[in-house]
Design an enzyme around this catalytic site. Structure first.
Site, mmCIF file in Angstrom:
data_model
loop_
_atom_site.group_PDB
_atom_site.id
_atom_site.type_symbol
_atom_site.label_atom_id
_atom_site.label_comp_id
_atom_site.label_asym_id
_atom_site.label_seq_id
_atom_site.Cartn_x
_atom_site.Cartn_y
_atom_site.Cartn_z
ATOM 1 C CG PHE A 174 -5.286 5.944 1.904
ATOM 2 C CD1 PHE A 174 -5.522 4.603 1.616
ATOM 3 C CD2 PHE A 174 -4.478 6.241 2.994
ATOM 4 C CE1 PHE A 174 -5.006 3.580 2.402
ATOM 5 C CE2 PHE A 174 -3.949 5.228 3.788
ATOM 6 C CZ PHE A 174 -4.222 3.901 3.500
ATOM 7 N N GLY A 175 -8.593 4.839 0.563
ATOM 8 C CA GLY A 175 -9.538 4.005 1.310
ATOM 9 C C GLY A 175 -10.737 4.778 1.832
ATOM 10 C CE1 TYR A 176 -14.378 1.478 4.387
ATOM 11 C CE2 TYR A 176 -12.105 0.846 4.809
ATOM 12 C CZ TYR A 176 -13.401 0.504 4.495
ATOM 13 O OH TYR A 176 -13.724 -0.806 4.289
ATOM 14 C CG ASP A 177 -7.929 8.832 4.435
ATOM 15 O OD1 ASP A 177 -8.205 8.252 5.504
ATOM 16 O OD2 ASP A 177 -6.761 9.072 4.070
ATOM 17 C CE LYS B 236 -4.684 9.205 7.025
ATOM 18 N NZ LYS B 236 -4.838 8.198 5.967
ATOM 19 C CG ASN C 125 -1.991 0.975 1.182
ATOM 20 O OD1 ASN C 125 -1.722 2.119 0.873
ATOM 21 N ND2 ASN C 125 -3.216 0.571 1.499
ATOM 22 C CG HIS D 148 -5.473 5.729 11.947
ATOM 23 N ND1 HIS D 148 -6.010 6.912 11.483
ATOM 24 C CD2 HIS D 148 -5.261 4.965 10.852
ATOM 25 C CE1 HIS D 148 -6.146 6.828 10.156
ATOM 26 N NE2 HIS D 148 -5.691 5.659 9.753
ATOM 27 C CG ASP E 175 -2.114 -5.986 9.801
ATOM 28 O OD1 ASP E 175 -2.668 -6.397 8.772
ATOM 29 O OD2 ASP E 175 -1.022 -6.424 10.217
HETATM 30 P P1 ITT Z 1 -0.928 -4.076 3.184
HETATM 31 O O1 ITT Z 1 -0.215 -4.538 1.962
HETATM 32 O O2 ITT Z 1 -0.094 -3.165 4.046
HETATM 33 O O3 ITT Z 1 -1.574 -5.187 3.996
HETATM 34 P P2 ITT Z 1 -3.703 -3.266 2.712
HETATM 35 O O4 ITT Z 1 -4.256 -2.176 1.836
HETATM 36 O O5 ITT Z 1 -4.125 -4.675 2.424
HETATM 37 O O6 ITT Z 1 -2.114 -3.114 2.662
HETATM 38 P P3 ITT Z 1 -4.927 -3.217 5.424
HETATM 39 O O7 ITT Z 1 -5.512 -4.559 5.277
HETATM 40 O O8 ITT Z 1 -4.217 -2.882 6.694
HETATM 41 O O9 ITT Z 1 -3.945 -2.890 4.222
HETATM 42 O O10 ITT Z 1 -5.982 -2.046 5.244
HETATM 43 C C1 ITT Z 1 -7.292 -2.241 5.149
HETATM 44 C C2 ITT Z 1 -7.951 -1.238 4.254
HETATM 45 O O11 ITT Z 1 -8.364 -0.144 5.060
HETATM 46 C C3 ITT Z 1 -7.068 -0.627 3.148
HETATM 47 O O12 ITT Z 1 -7.126 -1.368 1.975
HETATM 48 C C4 ITT Z 1 -7.699 0.750 2.964
HETATM 49 O O13 ITT Z 1 -8.779 0.656 2.079
HETATM 50 C C5 ITT Z 1 -8.222 1.051 4.360
HETATM 51 N N1 ITT Z 1 -7.300 1.913 5.121
HETATM 52 C C6 ITT Z 1 -6.183 1.566 5.803
HETATM 53 N N2 ITT Z 1 -5.622 2.648 6.371
HETATM 54 C C7 ITT Z 1 -6.407 3.703 6.041
HETATM 55 C C8 ITT Z 1 -6.363 5.080 6.294
HETATM 56 O O14 ITT Z 1 -5.374 5.632 7.001
HETATM 57 N N3 ITT Z 1 -7.318 5.851 5.785
HETATM 58 C C9 ITT Z 1 -8.327 5.337 5.048
HETATM 59 N N4 ITT Z 1 -8.438 4.046 4.751
HETATM 60 C C10 ITT Z 1 -7.489 3.222 5.235
#
Ligand code: ITT
Length: 181
Positions: free
Chosen positions: A135-138, A158, A8, A163, A64
């Protein structure tokens, strides 16, 4: 040099910025490993970290991160990645707009044994997606004491509250105390 095992790039960029400020070098290592399914992020992270012993040069760490939504009894929690891919942010808004929520990052660091460092950010789910930093849920997460979503903040902003930065700052204190480079 410390290895950070992740696919990621968003995680890497956030963490690398904090590490650089502390003059600590990290290297991104992309590796496939199987992640077990369990309810505890700490447990999953510990198990994944153990699998990398003798695979990745030590010291190394993984990140994680889970999202825990109060109105959904803590869902998706450690299933954040799967739920982001399947439901996505629009459906999360339909299910939980306005609900309290928190992110939790668990960093598992390996150096002769596993050490874990945690960081939590409280906030709520917004009523629509906002922000450019997708990024993801941001785009749907509004931190406590803020009107903006995390996606509307710069990386530096951020990192001041997140977290992930809290967990990483705990790791950095440990690295400094133990003179690990
Ligand atoms: P790794 O290769 O590091 O495991 P990943 O994307 O699979 O990467 P996670 O399982 O830890 O990582 O993350 C779960 C999901 O949560 C990730 O795919 C994002 O969509 C979301 N996420 C993680 N950190 C976030 C953040 O800081 N803000 C918003 N969304 C986040």
């Amino acid at each position: 040099m410390i290895n950070f095992v992740t696919h990621n790039l968003n995680k890497f960029n956030e963490i690398n910025a904090i590490m650089e400020n502390n003059k600590i070098g990290i290297s991104m290592v992309k590796l496939e490993y199987e992640e077990i399914q369990a309810d505890s992020t700490e447990y999953i992270s510990n198990d994944s970290c153990k699998k990398l012993v003798n695979v990745v040069d030590s010291p190394y760490f993984i990140d994680d991160t889970g999202l825990y939504i109060e109105d959904l009894n803590g869902f998706p929690g450690p299933y954040a990645s799967y739920v982001q891919e399947t439901l996505g942010n629009k459906n999360i808004i339909k299910l939980a707009s306005g609900s309290k929520a928190y992110f939790k990052t668990v960093i598992s660091f390996y150096y002769n044994r596993i050490y874990q460092f945690t960081g939590i950010l409280h906030g709520k789910i917004s009523d629509r997606e906002r922000g450019e930093n997708k990024f993801g849920y941001d785009p749907i997460f509004v931190p406590e004491n803020s009107d903006q979503t995390l996606a509307e903040l710069s990386l530096e902003e951020k990192n001041r509250i997140s977290h992930r930065s809290k967990a990483i700052n705990n790791l950095i204190s440990f690295l400094i105390e133990n003179n690990i480079k």
